[in-house]
Motif scaffolding. Structure first.
Motif, PDB file in Angstrom:
ATOM      1  N   LYS A 119      79.332 -34.349  82.757  1.00  0.00           N
ATOM      2  CA  LYS A 119      80.468 -34.394  83.828  1.00  0.00           C
ATOM      3  C   LYS A 119      81.507 -33.115  83.607  1.00  0.00           C
ATOM      4  CE  LYS A 119      83.102 -37.575  80.991  1.00  0.00           C
ATOM      5  NZ  LYS A 119      83.793 -39.173  80.850  1.00  0.00           N
ATOM      6  N   ARG A 121      85.279 -31.331  85.186  1.00  0.00           N
ATOM      7  CA  ARG A 121      86.569 -31.706  85.801  1.00  0.00           C
ATOM      8  C   ARG A 121      87.418 -30.415  86.154  1.00  0.00           C
ATOM      9  NH1 ARG A 121      90.862 -35.954  83.459  1.00  0.00           N
ATOM     10  NH2 ARG A 121      91.145 -33.883  82.013  1.00  0.00           N
ATOM     11  N   GLU A 126      86.152 -33.946  90.199  1.00  0.00           N
ATOM     12  CA  GLU A 126      85.291 -34.320  89.051  1.00  0.00           C
ATOM     13  C   GLU A 126      83.922 -34.277  89.671  1.00  0.00           C
ATOM     14  OE1 GLU A 126      85.805 -37.827  86.742  1.00  0.00           O
ATOM     15  OE2 GLU A 126      87.868 -37.304  86.518  1.00  0.00           O
ATOM     16  N   HIS A 128      79.658 -35.227  88.216  1.00  0.00           N
ATOM     17  CA  HIS A 128      78.979 -35.913  87.235  1.00  0.00           C
ATOM     18  C   HIS A 128      77.451 -35.869  87.727  1.00  0.00           C
ATOM     19  CE1 HIS A 128      82.108 -38.670  85.770  1.00  0.00           C
ATOM     20  NE2 HIS A 128      83.014 -38.222  86.843  1.00  0.00           N
TER      21      HIS A 128
END
Length: 445
Positions: A119, A121, A126, A128
């Motif tokens: 992941k 950010r 965000e 994933h």
């Protein structure tokens, strides 16, 4: 298992250590969840009954993010299911909804799988990527109705850069069933071919503190395209009193090979289709909930279009080799309609469903953690497969839930559920079902 995503997860972990992992480590969470379930499925019209119990474990590690403009992290999930009555329970042949099937159709003794997500950010966005994704969106709901949860493989992104607006997008390639160690392609009910491309995008906009509007679009290549519109409004009458309105509309149509045979056809949930095997549906539903103290009263109505049944992502009939036999074992899927009930779905062509529920939270009587509810659904005007005539069906569900609030066993939860389903047509066989579930999660970090 799922070597590519795990290798990526390990690589991200190594990078995190080298890049300064203060947030990566300090914000990490590690938990172990346990679920014990007794499941009884009583087919009242001569079908094979299912009477089984099992134990599931789920270990979750969720890292924080590394420091810097772009933060990186990793999530890892390990799942293990055990058949408590010795691995040879009474169950329908090749029924994969609770345990995986062995070569003779009986349940295996145990099964396991492991997955991971990398992941990243940036600001309030965000991303994933991996094999342990569990979306909960109007166009895709990950199922967690048995021992282990259903998960997906692919990539997702969520952005909250604009105040009051949440944007979701992604592409999924495979699914891991709640009763399987393997991954499969993506499909729909009744089709035995699969697809490796489910794309979606949508937004949730909080127009006012009490009103949220939604729009989502999804496309399962070679099967369907689907538009969703939703609106949720909560009117606060007093501190302990409110009225909630929830409106939902789906428009689903055919895509690619769907409707042309060759394993890409949709069986319309066992019901009528204007064009055999072809997806063509419009469904709307409305639910209204009045809450007063511990009391909650819910009523609603749902209309499924006449041309064909409602459609959602469901891998239950995907084959191991593309043949008409050898199910892979990915049965069990959820969808974003109010009628996704304990036993039935009420999602067939022409079905008009009226439903209601009463629930009570005993915290109002000084017993926090204790809740109970009873629900009733009745579907009418269901079109028969032949297109001539209609029939009806109904379901009654009841449940009691209790979670210990303090002491050594704080968080230990118990759930007792019982459902009764009856239909007036042979395509809706009568069924009774009971479940007893014990849940507990221990957090190490």
């Amino acid at each position: 298992m799922y070597k590519s995503s795990l290798a990526l997860a390990v690589a991200v972990g190594v990078f995190a250590q080298a890049a300064g992992a203060a947030g990566f480590v300090e914000d990490s969470k590690l938990s172990l969840s346990s679920r014990t379930m007794y499941f009884n499925d009583d087919n009242r019209e001569g079908g094979t009954d299912q009477n089984e119990s099992g134990q599931g474990f789920k270990l979750d590690y969720l890292s924080g993010f590394t420091q810097g403009t772009v933060g990186f992290g990793v999530d890892v999930q390990a799942l293990w299911g055990i058949h408590l009555d010795g691995g040879r329970g009474s169950r329908p042949n090749d029924n994969n909804s609770f345990f995986p099937s062995d070569s003779d159709g009986s349940a295996v003794h145990d099964w396991a799988r492991i997955g991971g997500n990398a992941k990243a950010r940036f600001s309030k966005t965000e991303a994933h990527f991996g094999s342990a994704l569990a979306p909960n969106l109007p166009i895709l709901v990950s199922n967690d109705g048995r021992l282990l949860p259903q998960t997906f493989e692919g990539g997702t992104i969520q952005s909250k850069e604009i105040d009051n607006l949440t944007i979701n997008a992604g592409q999924l390639t495979h699914a891991m069933g709640r009763a399987s160690s393997n991954r499969t392609g993506l499909s729909v009910a009744g089709a035995y071919r699969d697809s490796n491309k489910f794309r979606y995008g949508g937004l949730d906009y909080k127009l006012t503190p009490d009103l949220t509007l939604q729009y989502y679009y999804s496309n399962l290549e070679d099967f369907y395209k689907q538009h969703f519109l939703g609106a949720t409004h909560v009117f606060k009458i007093a501190d302990d009193q409110s009225f909630k309105t929830d409106l939902r509309y789906f428009d689903s149509s055919s895509d690619g090979n769907n409707g042309h045979g060759g394993g890409y056809n949709f069986n319309n949930n066992g019901g009528y289709a204007k064009n055999t095997g072809k997806i063509d549906n419009k469904t709307w539903s409305a639910m209204f909930t009045y809450t007063l103290g511990g009391h909650s009263f819910l009523v609603g109505h749902q209309q499924v279009g006449d041309d064909g049944g409602f459609v959602w992502l469901n891998q239950g009939d995907v084959r191991k080799d593309g043949s008409t036999s050898s199910r892979e074992g990915a049965g069990g899927a959820s969808f974003y309609l109010f009628t996704d009930s304990m036993i039935n779905q009420f999602a067939r062509a022409g079905e008009n469903t009226t439903f209601g529920q009463y629930a009570y939270d005993f915290a109002s009587l000084g017993v926090p953690g204790l809740k109970a509810s009873v629900a009733y659904l009745r579907g009418d005007d269901i079109r028969k497969v032949s297109g001539s005539g209609t029939y009806n069906e109904w379901e009654r569900d009841a449940r009691i839930d209790y979670t210990i609030q303090d002491g050594t066993l704080k968080g230990l939860g118990f759930s007792l559920r019982q459902g009764v389903f009856r239909g007036s047509d042979e395509s809706s066989p009568d069924k009774d079902q009971a479940r007893f579930i014990v849940n507990y999660t221990y957090s190490f970090l």
